[in-house]
Write a protein that holds these residues in place. Structure first.
Motif, short mmCIF file in Angstrom:
data_model
loop_
_atom_site.label_atom_id
_atom_site.label_comp_id
_atom_site.label_asym_id
_atom_site.label_seq_id
_atom_site.Cartn_x
_atom_site.Cartn_y
_atom_site.Cartn_z
N GLN A 136 -4.43 8.45 10.45
CA GLN A 136 -5.26 7.28 10.13
C GLN A 136 -6.70 7.57 10.54
O GLN A 136 -7.01 7.61 11.71
N SER A 147 -5.75 -3.66 2.17
CA SER A 147 -4.51 -2.96 1.88
C SER A 147 -3.40 -3.81 2.46
O SER A 147 -3.46 -4.22 3.62
N TYR A 180 -10.28 -2.29 5.47
CA TYR A 180 -10.96 -1.04 5.83
C TYR A 180 -12.44 -1.13 5.49
O TYR A 180 -12.82 -1.78 4.50
N THR A 189 1.17 2.87 10.10
CA THR A 189 -0.12 3.27 9.52
C THR A 189 -1.22 3.28 10.57
O THR A 189 -2.00 4.23 10.66
N GLN A 201 -14.06 -0.71 1.71
CA GLN A 201 -13.03 -1.05 0.73
C GLN A 201 -13.11 -2.55 0.46
O GLN A 201 -13.02 -3.35 1.38
N ARG A 220 -9.47 6.18 8.40
CA ARG A 220 -10.37 5.17 7.84
C ARG A 220 -10.74 4.14 8.90
O ARG A 220 -9.89 3.75 9.71
N ALA A 221 -11.99 3.70 8.89
CA ALA A 221 -12.43 2.69 9.85
C ALA A 221 -11.81 1.33 9.51
O ALA A 221 -11.94 0.86 8.39
N VAL A 222 -11.14 0.74 10.48
CA VAL A 222 -10.48 -0.55 10.30
C VAL A 222 -11.43 -1.65 10.74
O VAL A 222 -11.94 -1.64 11.85
N ARG A 223 -11.67 -2.59 9.84
CA ARG A 223 -12.56 -3.73 10.14
C ARG A 223 -11.80 -4.94 10.65
O ARG A 223 -12.28 -5.67 11.49
N GLU A 239 0.82 -1.21 0.00
CA GLU A 239 0.00 0.00 0.00
C GLU A 239 0.86 1.27 0.00
O GLU A 239 0.52 2.25 -0.65
#
Length: 182
Positions: free
Chosen positions: A93, A76, A69, A87, A72, A95-98, A51
């Motif tokens: 940072q 990544s 994410y 990151t 997405q 973006r919501a991390v799943r 990424e």
């Protein structure tokens, strides 16, 4: 006659509502199943690139990582765990991390790591070992604390948990700081 029409209308309305609710519930179940599947770790191949820097992951040693994410479709990928933690811990940072996965180096081949993805938040890490990843010094990841302790005994370093790793430990200048030839 008027009562039977209202009853029939209500019955038809209820049937339509039930059909709609059932199809929505079933669609929701399908979406959840698809969502869970999309959160499963994805295996790298010869074309999987990092990424951050575009490096091909399969060309380098050491543990790799992936972040899934929200919103997405594909994860990544990161060619090094230092990049992953940098990151995740960087203030930018947003973006919501799943889901986050790293490789279990207790099972994966260090020089050509494939598979053996584990949840990054439950993994055990070794910081400061003599083993290098794609970007130089890296953080080795393990599913079992015993494997991490054995690795640290053989290659040096300190055994840590996910929450113990801080931003100042994951400087992206990595190898450049330790390369005396530069």
């Amino acid at each position: 006659m008027t009562c039977s029409c209202i009853t029939r209308r209500r019955a038809l309305g209820m049937a339509a509502f039930t059909a709609l609710a059932t199809s929505s519930l079933l669609a929701g179940c399908g979406d959840k199943a698809a969502e869970q599947q999309s959160l499963a770790p994805v295996e790298i191949d010869r074309s999987t690139s990092c990424e951050l820097d575009g490096m091909l992951l399969a060309d380098y040693p050491g543990p790799k990582a992936q972040i899934h994410y929200a919103g997405q479709e594909k994860p990544s990928f990161f060619c090094d765990t230092i990049e992953l933690f940098n990151t995740l811990l960087a203030g930018e940072q947003v973006r919501a991390v799943r889901a986050v996965y790293v490789q279990d180096m207790g099972k994966a081949d260090w020089n050509e790591p494939k598979g053996h993805w584990i949840d990054a938040k439950t993994a055990v890490y070794v910081l400061g070992s003599k083993r290098h990843g794609s970007m130089g010094p890296t953080i080795a990841s393990f599913a079992q604390e015993a494997d991490a302790a054995k690795f640290a005994g053989e290659h040096g370093g300190k055994v840590l948990r996910f929450a113990d790793i801080k931003l100042d430990m994951v400087d992206l200048s990595g190898g450049a700081l330790h390369d005396t030839r530069m």
